[in-house]
Design an enzyme around this catalytic site. Structure first.
Site, PDB file in Angstrom:
ATOM      1  N   ASP A  48       0.578   2.449   6.265  1.00 47.89           N
ATOM      2  CA  ASP A  48       0.866   3.821   6.685  1.00 47.89           C
ATOM      3  C   ASP A  48       0.863   3.958   8.208  1.00 47.89           C
ATOM      4  O   ASP A  48       0.294   3.125   8.916  1.00 47.89           O
ATOM      5  CB  ASP A  48      -0.212   4.777   6.135  1.00 47.89           C
ATOM      6  CG  ASP A  48      -0.076   4.993   4.635  1.00 47.89           C
ATOM      7  OD1 ASP A  48       0.731   4.312   3.986  1.00 47.89           O
ATOM      8  OD2 ASP A  48      -0.804   5.861   4.110  1.00 47.89           O
ATOM      9  N   HIS A 188      -3.102   0.154   7.741  1.00 43.70           N
ATOM     10  CA  HIS A 188      -2.334   0.826   8.797  1.00 43.70           C
ATOM     11  C   HIS A 188      -1.844  -0.232   9.778  1.00 43.70           C
ATOM     12  O   HIS A 188      -2.670  -0.868  10.443  1.00 43.70           O
ATOM     13  CB  HIS A 188      -3.214   1.870   9.489  1.00 43.70           C
ATOM     14  CG  HIS A 188      -3.720   2.929   8.545  1.00 43.70           C
ATOM     15  ND1 HIS A 188      -4.803   2.719   7.723  1.00 43.70           N
ATOM     16  CD2 HIS A 188      -3.253   4.167   8.261  1.00 43.70           C
ATOM     17  CE1 HIS A 188      -4.986   3.802   6.973  1.00 43.70           C
ATOM     18  NE2 HIS A 188      -4.070   4.698   7.280  1.00 43.70           N
TER      19      HIS A 188
HETATM   20 ZN   LIG Z   1      -1.564   8.286   7.394  1.00 46.80          ZN
END
Ligand SMILES: [Zn+2]
Length: 237
Positions: A48, A188
């Site tokens: 993400d 991430h």
């Molecule tokens: Zn996020």
């Protein structure tokens, strides 16, 4: 029951071929299908908050080396300037999804703002990659009722909180301890430590017989037909 098992065996094999998973045994036509299926455990890596020049690029290099497909949920406002990176993701077989335009919480009172955040990113992805179904990962994993989402949504089942610890070995340990077949792992790719952890996790889990696929492939492998507006949590439903 027997028929169903045969169909699943076929599906697993097809996915393994599509995602160029490293199998211990050489691929065979029909003999030994069941044997191969028993050895494959599917898992999905999801990233993400990117794209992020540098870290995302290094991640793509590492995934390519290892023959791994992952899923990227992109923030729309981070895309301009990184179009080549997005095209590369597509060319190399990764799934690309939407993480809103500015990482807003989709639980707010204004559904029109939320819908605009989703559609603006969707439009940009379409202009770069062509028409497609760009699945949504709602920031913070939440979406309020009343917000219209026209694509399938995906949450996660393993969260090593990489953004918090920013420590490669801690992130690797958290994932390896929690992972199960059909897990959806949240990371991430904007942090160097998370990229290092992801590649280390791939090396470790591939040795344990895990095969890395996109979220779309993971759901298909579990006979789940994704529907618009539904938030999927894991490959096992
Ligand atoms: Zn996020």
């Amino acid at each position: 029951m027997e028929m169903r098992k045969k169909r699943l065996v076929f599906l697993c094999l097809t996915l393994a071929l599509l995602s160029s998973c490293a199998l211990d045994e050489p691929m065979v036509q029909t003999d030994g299908e069941a044997e191969i299926t028993e050895e494959i455990k599917f898992v999905a890596l999801t990233f993400d908050d990117g794209p992020h020049a540098g870290t995302t690029e290094r991640l793509l290099d590492g995934l390519e080396e290892r023959g791994v497909h992952a899923t990227f949920f992109l923030i729309g406002s981070e895309i301009p300037g990184n179009e080549d990176l997005i095209r590369r993701m597509q060319e190399e077989g990764h799934q690309i999804g939407n993480h809103t335009w500015s990482h807003i919480r989709l639980a707010g009172p204004s559904s029109s703002q939320a819908e605009e955040e989703i559609s603006k990113t969707d439009a940009l992805l379409t202009s770069i990659l062509g028409k497609g179904t760009y699945w949504l990962r709602p920031p913070y994993g939440q979406v309020a009722e009343g917000i219209e989402v026209r694509v399938p949504m995906v949450k996660w089942s393993v969260d090593p909180r990489d953004w918090e610890t920013r420590n490669t070995s801690q992130v690797v340990r958290a994932i390896v301890e929690a992972v199960q077949p059909n897990s959806i792992i949240l990371l991430h790719d904007i942090y160097q430590t998370s990229v290092d952890a992801a590649l280390e996790v791939v090396d470790t889990l591939q040795k344990e017989g895990y095969c890395f696929v996109t979220v779309e492939e993971l759901l298909a492998n579990n006979d789940i037909v994704p529907e618009p507006g539904i938030l999927y949590r894991t490959g096992t439903g």
